[in-house]
Motif scaffolding. Structure first.
Motif, short mmCIF file in Angstrom:
data_model
loop_
_atom_site.label_atom_id
_atom_site.label_comp_id
_atom_site.label_asym_id
_atom_site.label_seq_id
_atom_site.Cartn_x
_atom_site.Cartn_y
_atom_site.Cartn_z
N ASP A 68 50.93 -123.96 -25.61
CA ASP A 68 52.32 -123.50 -25.53
C ASP A 68 52.44 -122.78 -24.20
O ASP A 68 51.50 -122.78 -23.39
CB ASP A 68 52.66 -122.59 -26.71
CG ASP A 68 54.13 -122.66 -27.08
OD1 ASP A 68 54.97 -122.80 -26.15
OD2 ASP A 68 54.46 -122.57 -28.27
N THR A 69 53.55 -122.15 -23.93
CA THR A 69 53.74 -121.48 -22.66
C THR A 69 52.66 -120.42 -22.44
O THR A 69 52.54 -119.46 -23.20
CB THR A 69 55.13 -120.83 -22.59
OG1 THR A 69 56.13 -121.83 -22.77
CG2 THR A 69 55.34 -120.14 -21.25
N GLU A 70 51.84 -120.64 -21.41
CA GLU A 70 50.77 -119.73 -20.98
C GLU A 70 49.73 -119.45 -22.07
O GLU A 70 49.04 -118.43 -22.02
CB GLU A 70 51.35 -118.42 -20.45
CG GLU A 70 52.20 -118.59 -19.21
CD GLU A 70 52.71 -117.28 -18.64
OE1 GLU A 70 52.18 -116.21 -19.01
OE2 GLU A 70 53.65 -117.31 -17.83
N LEU A 73 52.71 -128.05 -22.08
CA LEU A 73 53.23 -126.92 -21.30
C LEU A 73 52.16 -126.26 -20.44
O LEU A 73 52.31 -125.11 -20.01
CB LEU A 73 53.86 -125.87 -22.22
CG LEU A 73 54.81 -126.38 -23.32
CD1 LEU A 73 55.41 -125.21 -24.10
CD2 LEU A 73 55.91 -127.26 -22.76
N SER A 119 52.42 -124.07 -17.12
CA SER A 119 52.74 -122.64 -17.10
C SER A 119 51.53 -121.80 -16.71
O SER A 119 51.67 -120.63 -16.34
CB SER A 119 53.27 -122.20 -18.46
OG SER A 119 52.31 -122.43 -19.48
N THR A 164 55.49 -127.37 -16.49
CA THR A 164 55.68 -126.18 -17.33
C THR A 164 56.41 -126.47 -18.63
O THR A 164 56.28 -125.70 -19.60
CB THR A 164 56.44 -125.10 -16.57
OG1 THR A 164 57.71 -125.63 -16.14
CG2 THR A 164 55.66 -124.64 -15.34
N ASP A 165 57.20 -127.55 -18.69
CA ASP A 165 58.04 -127.80 -19.86
C ASP A 165 57.80 -129.16 -20.49
O ASP A 165 58.65 -129.70 -21.18
CB ASP A 165 59.52 -127.68 -19.48
CG ASP A 165 59.94 -128.69 -18.41
OD1 ASP A 165 59.03 -129.32 -17.80
OD2 ASP A 165 61.14 -128.85 -18.18
N SER A 184 56.19 -128.59 -27.31
CA SER A 184 54.88 -127.95 -27.43
C SER A 184 53.96 -128.73 -28.37
O SER A 184 52.82 -128.34 -28.60
CB SER A 184 55.01 -126.51 -27.94
OG SER A 184 55.49 -126.48 -29.27
#
Length: 477
Positions: free
Chosen positions: A156-158, A199, A202, A223-224, A354
């Motif tokens: 997922d993000t970071e 993702l 990120s 990133t997405d 994600s």
């Protein structure tokens, strides 16, 4: 050289795929391995490397960390995760690493080297990850000059998931790497970090090296974007990356080849110069970075000259297009295995970015008229939007070509329905559950909208029924 051959000894045929033999000690250099059986003789070019004592010492100071994020249970991505991690391990062994110089963290044992014991060192917990960086890589009795880190799994993000309730975030990973590169006893060589998950782009701006230090960071996606892990991971950025590194040791060239395969599916990123921005190819054109001993083997990869759709823009109720490749080449002594084509629905139909993409629609292209054009008809361009299609060739030795990529634009078609709305009436209700059950039972006329997939496996199945029932019961929002 000069045709001189030296026999191996103590040969044992363990299986049709594994022969164990003791090789004689020879001067440093690259040697071919010739396997002779009654009626046949196969030579594996540059299959064996003998190194000098100095070269062995240099390689022993190069370490690698492989983290296959779990858990195994109730994890549709696990099989692909482990296959990609195993591929990385096998490649590093090929490039001169030893089990003692690779720390492999995974949720399940795996015997990559085929010696009858697991090559996995421990579970992928936060504690084990921290110990790997702060203790294993900093052991003064076993010094480290260079580190390669590969992480894959649910992302997922970071963040990348390590276990059921444990996650490694980009900031902590950066802190662990910074300590290696600028701590009390910093490593002197390069650091390479590869993160392949949804993702994962990120991570790139976060993983900047300390001032004056060098770090190569690459990610499987932007990133997405969701990550592709098709064919149990074999069609993914990182599997292709390590596949190439097994015979071509420059990691930047391998990155370019792996990125080309994923064209259209996802956008791998790389940073070489240490800032927070992705590098394009021109900014690092003169840069090389060799992995391990730099073993190189001449591999004649298949190629695709062109990939095209006829038509590539659909309207007036048309839902079919011929997808074709031309100028396909494989080495004549190896032969063609298959020409695959995979079609991904419009991005609007891919619900949760994600969640990795594990399956897409696939078909074989055929040389129907023996004219070198491999083609087949795709009849299911029914969703409004832009479809993405990739095609690639596989030869009889399972070597893949770079991918061809095209887009097919359905200018009309049905709109995007909500997850679980299988009859596309704007509501998720019991009617949708009944429709899916009828479809699974083979009832004539039961035709749920497959783009309303609810459980993330990109197909209509029992999991979608559960999703709808939970929705109707108020257990989902």
């Amino acid at each position: 050289s000069g045709g001189t051959q030296t026999a191996a000894s103590a040969m044992t045929v363990q299986s049709p795929e594994i022969i164990i033999a003791t090789l004689p000690g020879l001067p440093a250099g690259e040697y071919s391995l010739k396997v002779i059986a009654p009626g046949s003789s196969d030579t594996l070019p540059n299959a064996v490397s003998f190194a000098s004592a100095g070269e062995v010492d240099i390689q022993a100071r190069k370490k690698a960390v492989i983290i296959a994020g779990g858990p195994k249970k109730n994890n549709l991505l696990w099989k692909a995760t482990q296959k990609c991690a195993d591929r990385a391990y096998a490649t590093l062994i090929t490039q001169g690493y030893t089990p003692d110089t690779i720390q492999y963290l995974a949720a399940e044992p795996s015997d990559v080297t085929g010696d009858g014991s697991s090559d996995v060192d421990d579970l992928p917990s936060l504690t084990n990850v921290r110990d790997t960086f702060t203790t294993w890589l900093t052991d003064p009795s076993d010094p480290t000059d260079e580190v390669l880190v590969y992480i894959t799994g649910h992302g997922d993000t970071e963040t990348v998931r390590l276990a059921e309730t444990e996650y490694l975030n980009a900031a902590e990973l950066d802190s662990l790497l910074d300590a290696l590169q600028s701590g009390a006893d910093p490593i002197s060589g390069k650091v390479v970090v590869i993160v392949d998950s949804c993702l994962s782009g990120s991570f790139l701006p976060v993983l900047q090296p300390p001032i004056g230090k060098s770090r190569i960071t690459m990610t499987g996606t932007d990133t997405d974007e969701r990550a592709w892990f098709l064919d149990d991971g074999e069609v993914s950025f990182s599997y292709r990356l390590f596949e190439v590194l097994s015979y071509q040791p420059d990691i930047l060239t391998a990155y370019d080849i792996a990125k080309a395969q994923m064209k259209g599916a996802q956008t791998p990123l790389i940073n070489v110069d240490g800032d927070s921005l992705p590098d394009d190819r021109s900014r690092r054109a003169a840069t090389t970075s060799v992995v391990g001993i730099g073993r190189m083997v001449d591999v004649m990869e298949p190629t695709i000259g062109s990939f095209f759709a006829t038509p590539d823009r659909l309207h007036s109720g048309d839902t079919a297009s011929d997808l074709s490749t031309s100028d396909v080449w494989v080495h004549p002594e190896i032969g063609l295995s298959n020409v695959w084509c995979r079609v991904s629905p419009p991005i609007e139909a891919l619900k949760d970015r994600s969640e990795p993409l594990l399956t897409v629609e696939t078909m074989t292209l055929f040389d129907l008229y023996q004219n070198g054009v491999f083609t087949n008809t795709w009849n299911d361009f029914v969703q409004h939007g832009v479809y993405q299609a990739i095609a690639y060739v596989i030869d009889q030795e399972d070597v893949k070509s770079e991918s061809g990529y095209i887009e097919i634009n359905q200018t009309e078609g049905v709109g995007v329905a909500d997850p679980g709305d299988f009859n596309v009436d704007g509501e998720v209700d019991m009617v949708d559950a009944v429709l899916v059950l009828q479809f699974l039972s083979g009832v004539d006329g039961a035709d749920p909208d497959r783009f309303s997939d609810a459980d993330g496996d990109v197909k209509v199945g029992a999991g979608d029924v559960v999703f709808v029932l939970q929705w109707v019961a108020g257990m989902r929002e």
